[in-house]
Design a protein around this motif. Structure first.
Motif, PDB file in Angstrom:
ATOM      1  N   PRO A  17      -5.457   2.312   2.299  1.00  0.00           N
ATOM      2  CA  PRO A  17      -5.453   0.893   2.839  1.00  0.00           C
ATOM      3  C   PRO A  17      -6.734   0.420   2.813  1.00  0.00           C
ATOM      4  O   PRO A  17      -7.928   1.052   3.145  1.00  0.00           O
ATOM      5  CB  PRO A  17      -5.029   0.854   4.262  1.00  0.00           C
ATOM      6  CG  PRO A  17      -4.087   1.965   4.510  1.00  0.00           C
ATOM      7  CD  PRO A  17      -4.885   3.122   3.721  1.00  0.00           C
TER       8      PRO A  17
ATOM      9  N   SER B 216      -0.614  -7.124   2.220  1.00  0.00           N
ATOM     10  CA  SER B 216      -1.342  -5.732   2.336  1.00  0.00           C
ATOM     11  C   SER B 216      -2.656  -5.602   1.372  1.00  0.00           C
ATOM     12  O   SER B 216      -2.232  -5.902   0.053  1.00  0.00           O
ATOM     13  CB  SER B 216      -0.762  -4.432   2.659  1.00  0.00           C
ATOM     14  OG  SER B 216      -0.032  -4.239   1.279  1.00  0.00           O
ATOM     15  N   ASN B 217      -3.813  -4.766   1.677  1.00  0.00           N
ATOM     16  CA  ASN B 217      -4.489  -4.976   0.607  1.00  0.00           C
ATOM     17  C   ASN B 217      -5.000  -3.233   0.589  1.00  0.00           C
ATOM     18  O   ASN B 217      -4.885  -2.538   1.554  1.00  0.00           O
ATOM     19  CB  ASN B 217      -5.815  -5.529   1.159  1.00  0.00           C
ATOM     20  CG  ASN B 217      -7.201  -4.815   0.715  1.00  0.00           C
ATOM     21  OD1 ASN B 217      -8.036  -4.552   1.401  1.00  0.00           O
ATOM     22  ND2 ASN B 217      -7.540  -4.733  -0.543  1.00  0.00           N
ATOM     23  N   GLY B 218      -5.416  -2.818  -0.617  1.00  0.00           N
ATOM     24  CA  GLY B 218      -5.548  -1.402  -0.751  1.00  0.00           C
ATOM     25  C   GLY B 218      -6.679  -1.101  -1.878  1.00  0.00           C
ATOM     26  O   GLY B 218      -7.042  -2.010  -2.585  1.00  0.00           O
TER      27      GLY B 218
ATOM     28  N   TRP C 280     -10.436   3.136   6.345  1.00  0.00           N
ATOM     29  CA  TRP C 280      -9.529   4.041   6.232  1.00  0.00           C
ATOM     30  C   TRP C 280     -10.113   4.930   4.704  1.00  0.00           C
ATOM     31  O   TRP C 280      -9.714   6.341   4.798  1.00  0.00           O
ATOM     32  CB  TRP C 280      -8.059   3.735   5.655  1.00  0.00           C
ATOM     33  CG  TRP C 280      -7.462   3.400   6.919  1.00  0.00           C
ATOM     34  CD1 TRP C 280      -7.111   2.065   7.299  1.00  0.00           C
ATOM     35  CD2 TRP C 280      -6.733   4.346   7.944  1.00  0.00           C
ATOM     36  NE1 TRP C 280      -6.529   2.264   8.469  1.00  0.00           N
ATOM     37  CE2 TRP C 280      -6.259   3.525   9.103  1.00  0.00           C
ATOM     38  CE3 TRP C 280      -6.999   5.817   8.003  1.00  0.00           C
ATOM     39  CZ2 TRP C 280      -5.618   4.043   9.908  1.00  0.00           C
ATOM     40  CZ3 TRP C 280      -6.273   5.999   8.989  1.00  0.00           C
ATOM     41  CH2 TRP C 280      -5.438   5.462   9.972  1.00  0.00           C
TER      42      TRP C 280
ATOM     43  N   VAL D  12       0.794  -1.179   0.277  1.00  0.00           N
ATOM     44  CA  VAL D  12       0.039  -0.153   0.008  1.00  0.00           C
ATOM     45  C   VAL D  12       0.816   1.204   0.085  1.00  0.00           C
ATOM     46  O   VAL D  12       0.504   2.309  -0.821  1.00  0.00           O
ATOM     47  CB  VAL D  12      -1.078   0.125   1.216  1.00  0.00           C
ATOM     48  CG1 VAL D  12      -1.662   1.164   1.238  1.00  0.00           C
ATOM     49  CG2 VAL D  12      -1.997  -1.051   1.163  1.00  0.00           C
ATOM     50  N   THR D  13       1.743   1.406   1.051  1.00  0.00           N
ATOM     51  CA  THR D  13       2.574   2.547   0.985  1.00  0.00           C
ATOM     52  C   THR D  13       3.566   2.498  -0.342  1.00  0.00           C
ATOM     53  O   THR D  13       3.752   3.957  -0.859  1.00  0.00           O
ATOM     54  CB  THR D  13       3.593   2.354   2.205  1.00  0.00           C
ATOM     55  OG1 THR D  13       4.531   1.381   1.774  1.00  0.00           O
ATOM     56  CG2 THR D  13       3.013   2.486   3.374  1.00  0.00           C
TER      57      THR D  13
END
Length: 304
Positions: A209, A218-220, A254, A194-195
């Motif tokens: 996120p 990670s999921n975004g 988020w 994500v970042t």
């Protein structure tokens, strides 16, 4: 139905008038996230949440969905509650009554850039139109297994286990119309996916996120810059002639941050991340502890 009005027996020709009159007599307007706010772990809606929404609308308040889901992927048990409108795809689309207020799909070249980005980095992804989720067979299978595992882990001890049912409204990625894509969602194997996407795509896209649980990685979610739940809420409020001060927004993810910023009161669910709660004006109880009902009682939309 999703866009059912409070006076559902009114003739079709005066639906717009009915909604306008409702706005004029309403004291509050609420925007509710779906997953983790209305819907508990993808399958259950608390009776108190249904009562809160229906009682609030019967009292003259307005209640809108405000979700990252595609309109075609909203679960039937959520649609059946009845709402005055819906913001979907993280703000790319919005309706009020029978009217479309926002329709802002991504430009095709932006979609092509995202597809190339994911494919070059071997990141699994799916695309949303307002009607459906479009995913490859590989991604559909991963989503199916992942969501089933998540739901099983969060179910009640005596709750019967069911086989994976698939993600509602899912179609093959090969059939997607690039002119109608509203949002992209990705599933990365690395914890910094994500970042990295925020750094590499932030010039044109809004990357946040996501709320899908991954045991590792990670999921975004990705939309266009300037397209958020907050921007769509502003459009709906302008359309209705309603001040921000009477709006409340309730969520746990988020993609709800801009909703908190725009609404007069931003309320985080008790099951939200601690960092997200700090960005809200207040916190209610969790989705399993009557969070929507308690927030509505506190702000006078329903009687306690």
């Amino acid at each position: 139905m999703l866009l059912e009005l409070v006076v559902s027996t009114a003739p079709c020709g005066i639906l717009g008038t009915t909604l306008l009159e409702n706005v004029m007599t309403s004291t509050r307007i609420a925007f509710l996230d779906v997953d983790g706010t209305i819907l508990d772990h993808g399958k259950a809606v608390a009776p108190s949440t249904v009562a809160a929404i229906r009682d609030a609308r019967a009292a003259g308040h307005l209640v809108y969905l405000c979700t990252g889901r595609a309109a075609g992927a909203i679960p039937p048990q959520v649609e059946a509650i009845g709402f005055d409108g819906a913001i979907t795809n993280g703000g790319a689309y919005a309706t009020s009554g029978a009217e479309t207020v926002v329709a802002a799909p991504m430009p095709p070249d932006a979609v092509q850039r995202l597809i190339a980005y994911f494919q070059d980095r071997e990141i699994l992804f799916f695309l949303q139109t307002n009607d459906a989720v479009h995913a490859s067979p590989q991604v559909q299978k991963k989503l199916d297994v992942m969501l089933h595992r998540w739901q099983s882990a969060h179910g009640e001890p005596d709750e019967p286990q069911t086989a994976p049912q698939g993600v509602p409204g899912t179609r093959d990625l090969a059939d997607v119309d690039l002119d109608r894509v509203a949002k992209a969602v990705f599933l990365g194997d690395a914890v910094d996916t994500v970042t990295r996407a925020q750094d590499e795509l932030g010039d044109r896209f809004h990357v946040v996120p996501g709320s899908m649980p991954l045991p590792a990685g990670s999921n975004g979610e990705i939309g266009m810059r300037g397209t958020t739940k907050g921007s769509a809420i502003e459009s709906v409020l302008d359309h209705l002639g309603v001040e921000r001060s009477v709006a409340i927004g309730i969520g746990d993810s988020w993609n709800d941050v801009e909703m908190f910023d725009v609404c007069g009161v931003g309320i985080a669910m008790g099951n939200a991340a601690p960092e997200l709660k700090e960005l809200a004006d207040e916190t209610t109880t969790s989705v399993r502890e009557d969070g929507v009902w308690n927030a509505f009682v506190r702000h006078g939309l329903v009687a306690g």
